[in-house]
Scaffold this active site. Structure first.
Site, short mmCIF file in Angstrom:
data_model
loop_
_atom_site.label_atom_id
_atom_site.label_comp_id
_atom_site.label_asym_id
_atom_site.label_seq_id
_atom_site.Cartn_x
_atom_site.Cartn_y
_atom_site.Cartn_z
N ASN A 106 0.83 -1.21 0.00
CA ASN A 106 0.00 0.00 0.00
C ASN A 106 0.86 1.24 0.00
O ASN A 106 1.95 1.27 0.55
CB ASN A 106 -0.97 -0.01 1.20
CG ASN A 106 -0.40 0.69 2.41
OD1 ASN A 106 -0.48 1.92 2.54
ND2 ASN A 106 0.22 -0.09 3.31
N PHE A 157 -1.48 8.30 4.19
CA PHE A 157 -2.20 8.96 5.29
C PHE A 157 -3.41 9.75 4.80
O PHE A 157 -3.61 10.92 5.16
CB PHE A 157 -1.28 9.90 6.10
CG PHE A 157 -0.22 9.22 6.92
CD1 PHE A 157 -0.26 7.87 7.20
CD2 PHE A 157 0.84 9.97 7.43
CE1 PHE A 157 0.72 7.26 7.98
CE2 PHE A 157 1.82 9.38 8.21
CZ PHE A 157 1.77 8.02 8.48
N SER A 200 5.78 4.98 8.68
CA SER A 200 5.15 4.71 7.38
C SER A 200 6.12 5.07 6.26
O SER A 200 6.73 6.15 6.30
CB SER A 200 3.87 5.54 7.22
OG SER A 200 3.49 5.54 5.85
N ASN A 246 5.20 5.88 3.33
CA ASN A 246 4.45 6.60 2.30
C ASN A 246 4.31 8.10 2.49
O ASN A 246 3.61 8.77 1.75
CB ASN A 246 3.06 5.96 2.15
CG ASN A 246 3.17 4.49 1.77
OD1 ASN A 246 3.96 4.14 0.90
ND2 ASN A 246 2.42 3.64 2.44
N THR A 247 4.97 8.64 3.52
CA THR A 247 5.08 10.10 3.67
C THR A 247 6.56 10.41 3.57
O THR A 247 7.35 9.93 4.40
CB THR A 247 4.50 10.56 5.03
OG1 THR A 247 3.10 10.30 5.05
CG2 THR A 247 4.74 12.05 5.25
N LYS A 293 5.47 3.65 17.06
CA LYS A 293 5.37 2.52 16.12
C LYS A 293 6.57 2.56 15.19
O LYS A 293 6.82 3.57 14.52
CB LYS A 293 4.06 2.61 15.32
CG LYS A 293 3.87 1.42 14.36
CD LYS A 293 2.44 1.35 13.88
CE LYS A 293 2.22 0.23 12.90
NZ LYS A 293 0.82 0.13 12.47
N ASN A 319 5.56 -1.77 11.56
CA ASN A 319 4.84 -1.24 10.41
C ASN A 319 5.17 -2.10 9.17
O ASN A 319 5.76 -3.17 9.31
CB ASN A 319 5.24 0.23 10.19
CG ASN A 319 4.09 1.06 9.65
OD1 ASN A 319 3.42 0.64 8.71
ND2 ASN A 319 3.86 2.22 10.24
C1 LIG Z 1 -3.67 -0.71 3.47
C2 LIG Z 1 -2.85 -0.49 4.71
C3 LIG Z 1 -2.89 0.76 5.34
C4 LIG Z 1 -2.15 0.98 6.50
N1 LIG Z 1 -2.24 2.20 7.11
C5 LIG Z 1 -1.55 2.41 8.26
C6 LIG Z 1 -1.66 3.65 8.93
O1 LIG Z 1 -2.39 4.56 8.53
N2 LIG Z 1 -0.93 3.81 10.08
C7 LIG Z 1 -0.12 2.83 10.59
O2 LIG Z 1 0.49 3.03 11.64
N3 LIG Z 1 -0.02 1.64 9.97
C8 LIG Z 1 -0.71 1.41 8.83
N4 LIG Z 1 -0.61 0.20 8.21
C9 LIG Z 1 0.30 -0.83 8.78
C10 LIG Z 1 -0.45 -1.84 9.63
O3 LIG Z 1 -1.07 -1.23 10.75
C11 LIG Z 1 0.54 -2.94 10.14
O4 LIG Z 1 1.49 -2.34 11.00
C12 LIG Z 1 1.28 -3.64 9.00
O5 LIG Z 1 0.46 -3.80 7.88
C13 LIG Z 1 1.83 -5.02 9.42
O6 LIG Z 1 0.79 -5.87 9.85
P1 LIG Z 1 0.04 -6.94 8.88
O7 LIG Z 1 1.13 -7.76 8.22
O8 LIG Z 1 -0.85 -7.72 9.78
O9 LIG Z 1 -0.70 -6.14 7.87
C14 LIG Z 1 -1.34 -0.05 7.04
C15 LIG Z 1 -1.29 -1.30 6.41
C16 LIG Z 1 -2.03 -1.53 5.25
C17 LIG Z 1 -1.97 -2.88 4.59
#
Ligand SMILES: Cc1cc2nc3c(=O)[nH]c(=O)nc-3n(C[C@H](O)[C@H](O)[C@H](O)COP(=O)(O)O)c2cc1C
Length: 317
Positions: free
Chosen positions: A95, A99, A164, A166-167, A199, A228
């Protein structure tokens, strides 16, 4: 997710009741972590309900807590679509949402309204904060501070998201001087001492993680969320390559290693997240020392059945 928007109080009560029956001896799954009582240790990770649009729904689906956000000081649209890609061959997701969120003021107003009703969930609600894209990096702390002061009475715990991909530049806030300044700024106004977490990315070196741990302890943060998404895309098949953060199965092992590293060095509680698709994956995180866990990509692929599987395995009836 649109069908959940209209989930009324009756529906919620039904879901709670149904959930209580589905999950045997739910009470024994309770945890107390950083002073908060969690009905069970399986939470919804940040990014799924960024704007708290469906916050009342998560409890009925079986989660023991939910984290909203990432929320930034200013409302922003995020990156152009498409920005979310499944990589089914490796049970992953890439992704680059960037934000997208309604901004701290609007989400604070939404939460305030919800708190005034009987639809506020009975489990802990975390609020995950990030930096607005337009805010220069050297003004990042003020951006987080704006959001925190607007929202500090509304969440049970807070997360400084500095990980993240993405910023642009955000992850450089994990460097020691920037993180020191951010923690100092936010903790100085954290007068009601809400649990403040950070985080982190799975891509940090052990030395960089140790720097973060030293600052977490010196600024008395309450916990660490690991991890993350990753910028290591070596597991992604060529034809699926995309810019963004990779989550799901490919991040599982690294996330567990990071959790183990942290818990071997500090008593500060860790929320483990990354690649949990089964009860065994959840157990791996707890065995590494996680106090709580969160789901995102596994929940995308498997839905609420995953929560039930983990809860049953945690404490078989
Ligand atoms: C589509 C998407 C959007 C995410 N948006 C955020 C976010 O806004 N803030 C954040 O701290 N983590 C965000 N994450 C990270 C998740 O909270 C998590 O830390 C990460 O995906 C690892 O866990 P997972 O393998 O279970 O997905 C996002 C993940 C995905 C897939």
């Amino acid at each position: 997710m649109a069908f959940l928007h209209g989930l009324g109080p009756l529906m919620q009560a039904w879901a709670r009741e149904k959930n209580a029956r589905l999950v045997p001896s739910a009470a024994t799954k309770e945890r107390e972590v950083f002073g908060l009582k969690f009905p069970n240790p399986v939470g919804l990770a940040a990014g799924f309900d960024k704007n708290a649009l469906v916050l009342p729904a998560w409890e009925g689906l079986g989660f023991g807590f939910a984290e909203i956000g990432t929320i930034t000081a200013r409302a922003q649209p995020g990156n152009p679509k498409p920005r979310l890609f499944r990589v089914p061959e490796i049970s992953g997701v890439i992704n680059r949402m960037g934000f997208n969120n309604d901004g701290a003021d609007a989400v604070a107003a939404r939460l305030k309204k919800l708190r005034a009703t009987d639809r506020w969930p009975r489990f802990p609600v975390g609020i995950n904060l990030g930096k607005s894209k337009v805010t220069p990096l050297d003004e990042a702390a003020a951006d987080y501070l704006h959001s925190f002061t607007r929202m500090r009475d509304l969440g049970d715990y807070f997360v400084l998201n500095v990980s993240s991909p993405n910023t642009p530049g955000l992850r450089s806030l994990q460097d020691r001087p920037a993180l020191d300044a951010l923690f100092a700024t936010v903790q100085a106004v954290n007068i009601s001492q809400k649990p403040m977490l950070v985080k982190i990315a799975p891509d940090l070196t052990w030395e960089a993680i140790d720097d973060v741990l030293a600052l977490v302890e010196s600024h008395r943060l309450a916990g660490i969320i690991a991890t993350n998404t990753t910028i290591d895309h070596s597991a992604v098949p060529e034809h699926r390559r995309q810019t963004g953060g990779l989550s799901g199965a490919p991040v599982r092992t690294r996330s567990t290693e990071v959790i183990r590293h942290i818990t071997s060095r500090t008593k500060v509680p860790v929320i483990g997240v990354g690649g949990i698709f089964s009860a065994d994956d959840a157990r791996e995180k707890f065995d590494a020392g996680a106090a709580l866990i969160q789901l995102y990509t596994g929940y995308i692929y498997r839905g609420p059945a995953l929560i039930m599987e983990i809860l049953r395995a945690l404490n078989p009836a």
